[in-house]
Write a protein that holds these residues in place. Structure first.
Motif, short mmCIF file in Angstrom:
data_model
loop_
_atom_site.label_atom_id
_atom_site.label_comp_id
_atom_site.label_asym_id
_atom_site.label_seq_id
_atom_site.Cartn_x
_atom_site.Cartn_y
_atom_site.Cartn_z
N ARG A 113 0.81 -1.16 -0.04
CA ARG A 113 0.06 0.08 -0.20
C ARG A 113 0.94 1.17 0.06
N GLU A 115 1.28 4.02 1.44
CA GLU A 115 0.81 4.93 2.54
C GLU A 115 2.14 5.54 2.80
N GLY A 120 5.66 1.29 12.00
CA GLY A 120 4.50 0.36 11.95
C GLY A 120 3.78 0.69 10.87
N ARG A 121 4.05 1.50 10.10
CA ARG A 121 3.17 1.61 8.61
C ARG A 121 4.18 1.56 7.47
N TYR A 122 4.06 0.62 6.63
CA TYR A 122 5.18 0.53 5.46
C TYR A 122 4.43 0.11 4.34
N PHE A 125 4.32 -4.56 3.66
CA PHE A 125 4.26 -5.06 4.91
C PHE A 125 3.78 -6.71 4.92
N GLN A 127 1.38 -9.78 6.17
CA GLN A 127 0.10 -10.03 6.79
C GLN A 127 0.22 -11.67 7.11
N ARG A 258 -14.77 -1.08 9.51
CA ARG A 258 -13.69 -1.44 8.66
C ARG A 258 -13.38 -0.44 7.69
N ALA A 281 -3.36 -0.96 15.72
CA ALA A 281 -4.00 -2.21 15.46
C ALA A 281 -2.82 -3.22 15.03
N LEU A 282 -3.20 -4.31 15.65
CA LEU A 282 -2.36 -5.46 15.04
C LEU A 282 -2.81 -6.24 14.11
N GLY A 283 -4.13 -6.02 13.91
CA GLY A 283 -4.85 -6.87 13.07
C GLY A 283 -6.47 -6.64 13.06
N GLY A 284 -7.17 -7.04 12.16
CA GLY A 284 -8.52 -7.05 12.52
C GLY A 284 -9.24 -8.01 11.52
N SER A 306 -7.18 -10.50 9.17
CA SER A 306 -5.74 -10.33 8.74
C SER A 306 -4.98 -9.72 9.74
N GLY A 308 -1.26 -7.90 11.04
CA GLY A 308 0.12 -7.33 10.73
C GLY A 308 1.09 -7.82 11.23
N ARG A 311 3.49 -5.26 12.75
CA ARG A 311 3.36 -4.72 14.13
C ARG A 311 3.34 -5.52 15.30
P1 AMP Z 1 -6.26 -3.90 7.18
O1 AMP Z 1 -6.40 -4.97 5.88
O2 AMP Z 1 -6.21 -2.56 6.56
O3 AMP Z 1 -7.58 -4.38 8.07
O4 AMP Z 1 -5.10 -4.32 8.07
C1 AMP Z 1 -5.06 -5.37 8.70
C2 AMP Z 1 -3.63 -5.29 9.57
O5 AMP Z 1 -2.40 -5.10 8.71
C3 AMP Z 1 -3.45 -4.09 10.55
O6 AMP Z 1 -4.35 -3.98 11.54
C4 AMP Z 1 -1.92 -3.63 10.51
O7 AMP Z 1 -1.54 -4.63 11.68
C5 AMP Z 1 -1.51 -4.42 9.30
N1 AMP Z 1 -1.25 -3.27 8.22
C6 AMP Z 1 -2.27 -2.53 7.60
N2 AMP Z 1 -1.53 -1.55 6.76
C7 AMP Z 1 -0.44 -1.77 7.30
C8 AMP Z 1 1.04 -0.91 6.89
N3 AMP Z 1 0.74 0.00 5.86
N4 AMP Z 1 2.19 -1.12 7.50
C9 AMP Z 1 2.24 -2.38 8.49
N5 AMP Z 1 1.22 -3.24 8.72
C10 AMP Z 1 0.01 -2.74 8.09
#
Ligand code: AMP
Length: 425
Positions: A113, A115, A120-122, A125, A127, A258, A281-284, A306, A308, A311
């Motif tokens: 992504r 971003e 913690g934001r790459y 990353f 999953q 979400r 957020a570690l995941g969701g 999923s 992360g 994280r």
């Molecule tokens: P999401 O698909 O956005 O719900 O992401 C699920 C999990 O993936 C999040 O809770 C993070 O732990 C991890 N995650 C999402 N985006 C990133 C990112 N850019 N860098 C690192 N971890 C990420």
């Protein structure tokens, strides 16, 4: 010439980062397999519409964060920003919809992504996640939450907080959406540009905007859980009862929505106290009963999560739970003509006994190779020198105890095991 470096937002993982990440993946796969989930690998790139249809226009992921490019044939391809849409495509393409349901799958791999990079934001990353497809019962929502929870517990990670919500379905969400729009309409002028766009396409996302212009407007906004139809309300009740019965503590978070559009009913996230702000957020995950149809397949329910991995590794490291990369227990130093082959045979024997063994093939002095073995943390060094080899033996040195003895080649494995066992005791 400037030195070649990684692209911003990407990084190399090695040493403790790699070892800790591997541990997370091993535990996750173990938990998934124990519950009858089998592994799936989908391609890292797909036709763009897999994600643009599934993730939904009006979400940050599709609007701003996808790595999309044209291939040589002029087709639009995208590096996957998430895996759920791909797994569901594979479920139909691979005929898994024809067998017993639900189909339980787990996956792991890099996601992409674009971003703004920060801790913690790459942009690339890792999953791991699961999908349970073909069954709409709330017990399955509880199953995937319990799976994710057990994975985090098995790592010894404390301070994880589960947040749970329900965001309704096609029956009740339209009416709720209009209520939400009624709440925000008078404030359109004050809202950030993203939220003005979300107002029409994806108004649920208005509830979790963190910007100072928008966060205060959330006060008094209607909550999705207060506007569920009877089916959604009963699904939500059953899920909460199951979580209580399974002893999984959770917080009802009425503002948890979400980021991705196809979710219905259950939405959940795992937060960690040590990770701050939007990176906590570690995941969701959640239920996505609407996704199959959006992708052009027959309506099929599904639920998944999923996590992360980057994280989780960060949280483990902050809790002092880093894993160490595996050091070599035994180093063999061939130091005579023809000793290299003998060293490799001996190494095979030692590995059969389960000892991590390296052979130092270098040509530096024995003294400097001994120093190197010590730096690597080898507990035992086996030296194959001229004198020893001519007697069919090797010198076995206990690096911690300092003793060294000559041992017949056939008895080296036994002698090494004895030293390692003494060290471990
Ligand atoms: P999401 O698909 O956005 O719900 O992401 C699920 C999990 O993936 C999040 O809770 C993070 O732990 C991890 N995650 C999402 N985006 C990133 C990112 N850019 N860098 C690192 N971890 C990420």
């Amino acid at each position: 010439m400037p030195q070649i470096r990684t692209v911003a937002g990407t990084r190399d993982l090695f040493a403790a980062d790699y070892a800790t990440g591997s541990r997370v993946l091993v535990e996750a796969a173990q938990q998934a397999r124990l519950r009858g989930y089998s592994g799936i690998v989908t391609p890292i790139f797909e036709y763009t519409e897999v994600f643009s249809r599934a993730v939904g226009e009006g979400t940050d992921v599709v609007d701003k964060e996808m790595y999309t490019f044209e291939d040589r044939g002029g087709r639009s391809l995208t590096l996957r920003p998430e895996a759920t849409a791909s797994v569901l495509r594979a479920y139909f393409e691979g005929g898994m919809n024809q067998g017993p349901q639900p189909v339980r799958l787990y996956y792991r791999g890099p996601m992409f992504r674009a971003e703004r990079p920060q801790a913690g934001r790459y942009r690339q990353f890792f999953q791991h996640g699961v999908e349970a497809i073909g069954e709409s019962a709330p017990g399955l929502d509880a199953e995937v939450i319990e799976l994710a929870w057990s994975g985090l517990q098995s790592l010894g990670l404390e301070g994880v907080r589960l947040q749970v919500n329900s965001i309704g379905d096609a029956a009740c969400r339209p009416a709720y959406r209009s209520l939400l729009q009624d709440h925000y309409r008078p404030h359109l002028g004050e809202m950030c540009e993203d939220c003005r766009r979300r107002f029409d396409i994806n108004p649920l996302r208005l509830l979790d905007c963190k910007k100072p212009t928008c966060a205060p407007l959330q006060a008094g906004a209607p909550n999705p859980v207060d506007h569920l139809c009877e089916d959604c309300a009963s699904h939500h009740r059953s899920l909460k009862e199951a979580l209580v019965a399974l002893d999984i503590p959770f917080t009802e978070n009425p503002r948890l929505v979400r980021g991705l559009d196809y979710y219905t009913r259950t939405a959940f996230e795992f937060w960690h106290d040590d990770l701050k702000g939007s990176q906590n957020a570690l995941g969701g995950g959640g239920r996505y009963d609407g996704l199959a149809q959006v992708l052009g397949f027959e309506a099929t329910p599904g639920v998944g999560f999923s996590m992360g991995v980057d994280r989780i590794v960060l949280a483990l490291q902050r809790s002092g739970l880093s894993a160490a990369p595996p050091g070599a227990a035994v180093a063999i130093l061939p130091a005579a003509e023809g000793a290299a082959v003998q060293a490799m045979r001996l190494a095979s024997d030692l590995r059969l006994s389960g000892h991590v063994t390296v052979v130092d093939h270098g040509s530096r002095s024995l003294k400097s190779r001994m120093r190197q073995a010590q730096k690597m943390g080898a507990a035992v060094v086996v030296i194959l020198g001229e004198t020893e080899l001519s007697a069919g033996a090797a010198a076995v040195r206990d690096m911690a105890g300092g003793g060294q003895e000559e041992v017949q080649l056939g008895a080296v494995a036994q002698s090494v095991s004895a030293i390692l066992e003494r060290g471990a005791a």
